[in-house]
Design an enzyme around this catalytic site. Structure first.
Site, PDB file in Angstrom:
ATOM      1  N   TYR A   1      29.426  19.286  35.354  1.00  0.00           N
ATOM      2  CA  TYR A   1      29.650  18.602  34.088  1.00  0.00           C
ATOM      3  C   TYR A   1      30.350  17.260  34.306  1.00  0.00           C
ATOM      4  O   TYR A   1      31.450  17.219  34.857  1.00  0.00           O
ATOM      5  CB  TYR A   1      30.554  19.460  33.177  1.00  0.00           C
ATOM      6  CG  TYR A   1      29.982  20.814  32.797  1.00  0.00           C
ATOM      7  CD1 TYR A   1      28.617  20.987  32.555  1.00  0.00           C
ATOM      8  CD2 TYR A   1      30.813  21.917  32.660  1.00  0.00           C
ATOM      9  CE1 TYR A   1      28.105  22.231  32.185  1.00  0.00           C
ATOM     10  CE2 TYR A   1      30.316  23.166  32.289  1.00  0.00           C
ATOM     11  CZ  TYR A   1      28.959  23.310  32.052  1.00  0.00           C
ATOM     12  OH  TYR A   1      28.468  24.537  31.695  1.00  0.00           O
TER      13      TYR A   1
ATOM     14  N   LYS B   1      23.711  24.140  36.704  1.00  0.00           N
ATOM     15  CA  LYS B   1      23.790  24.414  35.274  1.00  0.00           C
ATOM     16  C   LYS B   1      24.284  23.140  34.629  1.00  0.00           C
ATOM     17  O   LYS B   1      25.392  22.671  34.932  1.00  0.00           O
ATOM     18  CB  LYS B   1      24.768  25.565  35.062  1.00  0.00           C
ATOM     19  CG  LYS B   1      25.007  25.891  33.626  1.00  0.00           C
ATOM     20  CD  LYS B   1      25.901  27.103  33.517  1.00  0.00           C
ATOM     21  CE  LYS B   1      26.316  27.283  32.071  1.00  0.00           C
ATOM     22  NZ  LYS B   1      27.219  28.369  31.871  1.00  0.00           N
TER      23      LYS B   1
HETATM   24  P1  FBP Z   1      28.462  28.681  26.446  1.00  0.00           P
HETATM   25  O1  FBP Z   1      26.983  28.996  26.335  1.00  0.00           O
HETATM   26  O2  FBP Z   1      29.288  29.556  25.592  1.00  0.00           O
HETATM   27  O3  FBP Z   1      28.695  27.210  26.215  1.00  0.00           O
HETATM   28  O4  FBP Z   1      28.860  29.015  27.942  1.00  0.00           O
HETATM   29  C1  FBP Z   1      28.457  28.196  28.998  1.00  0.00           C
HETATM   30  C2  FBP Z   1      29.662  27.688  29.771  1.00  0.00           C
HETATM   31  O5  FBP Z   1      29.288  26.904  30.888  1.00  0.00           O
HETATM   32  C3  FBP Z   1      30.585  28.790  30.228  1.00  0.00           C
HETATM   33  O6  FBP Z   1      30.209  29.356  31.448  1.00  0.00           O
HETATM   34  C4  FBP Z   1      31.903  28.084  30.260  1.00  0.00           C
HETATM   35  O7  FBP Z   1      32.954  28.920  29.982  1.00  0.00           O
HETATM   36  C5  FBP Z   1      31.786  27.097  29.151  1.00  0.00           C
HETATM   37  O8  FBP Z   1      30.433  26.836  28.952  1.00  0.00           O
HETATM   38  C6  FBP Z   1      32.489  25.810  29.471  1.00  0.00           C
HETATM   39  O9  FBP Z   1      32.593  25.117  28.291  1.00  0.00           O
HETATM   40  P2  FBP Z   1      33.132  23.636  28.199  1.00  0.00           P
HETATM   41  O10 FBP Z   1      31.907  22.778  28.062  1.00  0.00           O
HETATM   42  O11 FBP Z   1      33.958  23.633  26.959  1.00  0.00           O
HETATM   43  O12 FBP Z   1      33.917  23.340  29.442  1.00  0.00           O
END
Ligand code: FBP
Length: 255
Positions: free
Chosen positions: A137, A168
């Site tokens: 991310y 992911k």
């Molecule tokens: P969600 O489908 O609930 O968004 O989960 C995906 C995920 O990557 C989780 O594994 C992780 O806890 C969360 O999103 C992280 O969220 P953020 O974008 O707030 O850091």
């Protein structure tokens, strides 16, 4: 990756939000890990994602493979994001993991530390024949918008170059831009991250369908599945779109 895939596609159920966001995401039902493990087990998911504490207490050699997250952070500290390893590959294997997961925040002041740590984890995981999956991310002071075509493709490419067995990434909002991210990831499978629960399920499933059309290998979803009023129906619809390649309209008719 084969263990986590059906016909080259995967449906992954993520349940590490209690650490990442706090129990604010939960209601009386889904606050209980037993409820969510059951969705993973009976909902036709290819992997269940959790931190080690949940795996230790709630994952008992289930049929659904365990993808154990090896790092994580809380939502309390608001500056440059950083998440260090909190569980070893060896311990993940002891807990029955079929794959390990790790988050890198590219663009963070600490990205090189996370990259170095992931580098070690990836090598160790491969030495044990375990895939290492990256949550990747763009985030931090210098990231103004993490879902632009450039940023999402950058994340996908960086994950591939760092040796992730799958990445992911967040949805960029349209098929054409997501197709570019998939292209940038090369041979590395790309999973769409679910995100907060959308106003309607149709909206979420439309995003999933668009990602699949763009070449995604699946979805790693949390809230849009276990916050659903009918998580098993949501799972059936996800299976139809992601695994069976059915059109959205057909999936939405599934009861
Ligand atoms: P969600 O489908 O609930 O968004 O989960 C995906 C995920 O990557 C989780 O594994 C992780 O806890 C969360 O999103 C992280 O969220 P953020 O974008 O707030 O850091």
């Amino acid at each position: 990756m084969n263990k986590l895939m059906r016909d080259g596609k995967s449906l992954i159920l993520a349940y590490d939000q209690g650490l990442e966001h706090g129990p604010t995401d939960f209601n009386d039902k889904n606050v209980d890990p037993t409820y969510v493990v059951d969705i993973a087990r009976r909902g036709g998911f290819d992997a269940f994602v959790s931190q080690k504490g949940i795996a230790e207490r709630y994952y008992n050699n289930e049929k659904v493979p365990l993808l154990l997250k090896l790092n994580g952070k809380t939502a309390i500290y608001g500056k440059e994001p950083m998440a260090r390893q909190n569980c070893s590959v060896e311990y993940a294997i002891k807990l029955g993991a079929s794959a390990v997961g790790y988050t890198i925040y590219i663009g963070s002041a600490y990205e090189s530390e996370m990259m170095a740590e992931f580098g070690r984890i990836q090598e160790e995981a491969h030495a044990h024949n375990l895939p290492a999956i990256l949550w990747i991310y763009p985030r931090g002071e210098f990231v103004k918008n993490d879902t632009t075509k450039e940023m999402v493709a950058y994340a996908a490419r960086a994950g591939m170059e760092l040796g992730a067995d799958a990445v992911k990434i967040k949805y960029s909002g349209d098929i054409e831009s997501f197709r570019w991210a998939v292209r940038a990831a090369g041979k590395t499978p790309v999973y769409m991250a679910g995100g907060p629960k959308t106003a309607t399920e149709d909206e979420f499933l439309r995003h999933v369908s668009e990602c699949v059309k763009a070449g995604a290998s699946g979805v790693a979803v949390g809230r849009n599945a276990w916050q659903s009023d009918d998580p098993f129906r949501t799972a059936r619809r996800l299976n139809a779109i992601v695994i069976q390649g059915k059109p959205l309209e057909e999936a939405l008719k599934i009861k």
